[in-house]
Design an enzyme around this catalytic site. Structure first.
Site, PDB file in Angstrom:
ATOM      1  N   ARG A 102       0.850  -1.180   0.000  1.00 44.45           N
ATOM      2  CA  ARG A 102       0.000   0.000   0.000  1.00 44.45           C
ATOM      3  C   ARG A 102       0.891   1.237   0.000  1.00 44.45           C
ATOM      4  O   ARG A 102       1.765   1.370   0.847  1.00 44.45           O
ATOM      5  CB  ARG A 102      -0.863  -0.039   1.269  1.00 44.45           C
ATOM      6  CG  ARG A 102      -1.932   1.012   1.283  1.00 44.45           C
ATOM      7  CD  ARG A 102      -2.955   0.725   2.352  1.00 44.45           C
ATOM      8  NE  ARG A 102      -2.434   0.729   3.698  1.00 44.45           N
ATOM      9  CZ  ARG A 102      -3.163   0.986   4.775  1.00 44.45           C
ATOM     10  NH1 ARG A 102      -4.445   1.224   4.650  1.00 44.45           N
ATOM     11  NH2 ARG A 102      -2.636   0.971   5.972  1.00 44.45           N
ATOM     12  N   THR A 106      -1.128   7.510  -0.834  1.00 48.74           N
ATOM     13  CA  THR A 106      -2.361   7.473  -1.638  1.00 48.74           C
ATOM     14  C   THR A 106      -3.255   6.304  -1.218  1.00 48.74           C
ATOM     15  O   THR A 106      -4.421   6.264  -1.616  1.00 48.74           O
ATOM     16  CB  THR A 106      -2.021   7.263  -3.122  1.00 48.74           C
ATOM     17  OG1 THR A 106      -1.367   5.995  -3.243  1.00 48.74           O
ATOM     18  CG2 THR A 106      -1.111   8.360  -3.626  1.00 48.74           C
ATOM     19  N   ASP A 197      -1.766  -3.491  12.814  1.00 48.54           N
ATOM     20  CA  ASP A 197      -1.123  -3.927  11.573  1.00 48.54           C
ATOM     21  C   ASP A 197      -0.889  -5.431  11.629  1.00 48.54           C
ATOM     22  O   ASP A 197      -0.067  -5.925  12.406  1.00 48.54           O
ATOM     23  CB  ASP A 197       0.213  -3.195  11.383  1.00 48.54           C
ATOM     24  CG  ASP A 197       0.790  -3.468  10.004  1.00 48.54           C
ATOM     25  OD1 ASP A 197       0.948  -2.510   9.235  1.00 48.54           O
ATOM     26  OD2 ASP A 197       1.058  -4.651   9.684  1.00 48.54           O
ATOM     27  N   ASP A 200       2.806  -6.667  10.882  1.00 50.03           N
ATOM     28  CA  ASP A 200       3.720  -6.370  11.997  1.00 50.03           C
ATOM     29  C   ASP A 200       3.465  -7.303  13.170  1.00 50.03           C
ATOM     30  O   ASP A 200       4.401  -7.808  13.794  1.00 50.03           O
ATOM     31  CB  ASP A 200       3.531  -4.924  12.470  1.00 50.03           C
ATOM     32  CG  ASP A 200       4.233  -3.929  11.555  1.00 50.03           C
ATOM     33  OD1 ASP A 200       5.052  -4.359  10.718  1.00 50.03           O
ATOM     34  OD2 ASP A 200       3.952  -2.723  11.683  1.00 50.03           O
TER      35      ASP A 200
HETATM   36  N1  URA Z   1      -3.884  -3.563   7.156  1.00 44.60           N
HETATM   37  C1  URA Z   1      -3.714  -3.927   8.455  1.00 44.60           C
HETATM   38  O1  URA Z   1      -2.826  -4.711   8.774  1.00 44.60           O
HETATM   39  N2  URA Z   1      -4.536  -3.401   9.384  1.00 44.60           N
HETATM   40  C2  URA Z   1      -5.536  -2.542   9.088  1.00 44.60           C
HETATM   41  O2  URA Z   1      -6.267  -2.117   9.996  1.00 44.60           O
HETATM   42  C3  URA Z   1      -5.700  -2.174   7.733  1.00 44.60           C
HETATM   43  C4  URA Z   1      -4.868  -2.687   6.788  1.00 44.60           C
END
Ligand code: URA
Length: 206
Positions: A102, A106, A197, A200
Site C-alpha cells: 500500500r 495514496t 497492523d 507487523d
Molecule cells: N492492514 C492492516 O494490517 N490493518 C488494518 O487495519 C488495515 C490494513
C-alpha cells in the site's frame, strides 16, 4: 457478492486474541493459524467430490475424494498468516504469492511480486487477512482473473464496510469470507476496532 461472516464461537475466541493489543507474537500467530482452518472449512463447504468404491475391513462401500483443483494465493505479507488451514486440510492445494504494497500516501496498491501456479479452471482462495480500503484485495483478484480461474473466494479475518462496498462493486462474482465486519476505517486507513497492523503483529516488526 456473497458474504459469509463466521459465526462459530471458536472464530470469535481466536479473533479476540488477535484484537487484544497485549497478545504475544506467538499467540497471535497461533490464533491467526487457527482462524485459517475455520475460514477454509467454511469456504470449501461446497467443493465437489469424486465418488469411488472403497473396501473397509468389513465390506465394500462408497467413498469420497476431493479432486485437487484448488489454489491458495497469499497476498504478501500478512496473507502468509492464513496458510496453515489451506495447506493442512486441502489435498493437492497449490500456492501462489502476490506482493502488493500500500502506498502510504495514496493508499493505492502497487505490485512488487507475482508467482502463481496453474490457476485456469481452479477454485482460488485469496488470503488477505485485512480488507481495509479493498485496494490490495481488488488488485489480487484482478491478477488472478487474468488466468481464468473457476471460482474466487477471498478469505479475510476482518473486513471494513468500506472495503466490502468497494469489492462488491468491482467483483460481484466472488465470495467473501470474514471473521468480522468491523465498524469503519480511520483516517489512516486502519480498520476500527480492528487489530492494528496484521503483518507487523504476525512477524514482530513493530
Ligand atoms: N492492514 C492492516 O494490517 N490493518 C488494518 O487495519 C488495515 C490494513
Amino acid at each position: 457478492m456473497k458474504i459469509i461472516e463466521l459465526e462459530h464461537p471458536l472464530a470469535k475466541h481466536y479473533l479476540t486474541l488477535l484484537r487484544e493489543k497485549n497478545t504475544s507474537f506467538e499467540i497471535f500467530r497461533s490464533a491467526a493459524s487457527k482462524l485459517s482452518y475455520l475460514l477454509i472449512i467454511e469456504a470449501t463447504k461446497n467443493l465437489e467430490l469424486d465418488q469411488e468404491k472403497i473396501q473397509t475391513p468389513l465390506v465394500e462401500t462408497l467413498g469420497y475424494k476431493l479432486s485437487s483443483n484448488t489454489v491458495a494465493v497469499s497476498v504478501l505479507r500478512a496473507g502468509l498468516g492464513l496458510i496453515d488451514g489451506p495447506k493442512d486440510l486441502i489435498p493437492g492445494m497449490t500456492f501462489g504469492y502476490i506482493g502488493v504494497q500500500r502506498n502510504e500516501e495514496t493508499a493505492k496498491p502497487e505490485n512488487y511480486y507475482e508467482n502463481l501456479p496453474e490457476v485456469k479452471d481452479k477454485d482460488v482462495f485469496i488470503l488477505e487477512p485485512m480488507l481495509a480500503t479493498g485496494g490490495s484485495l481488488s488488485f489480487a483478484i484482478d491478477t488472478v482473473k487474468k488466468y481464468n480461474p473457476n471460482k474466487i473466494y477471498a478469505l479475510t479475518v476482518i473486513s471494513s464496510p468500506e472495503g466490502i462496498k468497494f469489492i462488491s462493486e468491482k467483483h460481484p462474482d466472488i465470495t467473501l469470507l470474514t471473521a468480522s465486519i468491523d465498524e469503519k476505517l480511520n483516517e489512516n486507513y486502519y480498520i476500527v476496532p480492528g487489530l492494528g497492523d496484521m503483518g507487523d503483529r504476525l512477524f514482530g516488526t513493530i
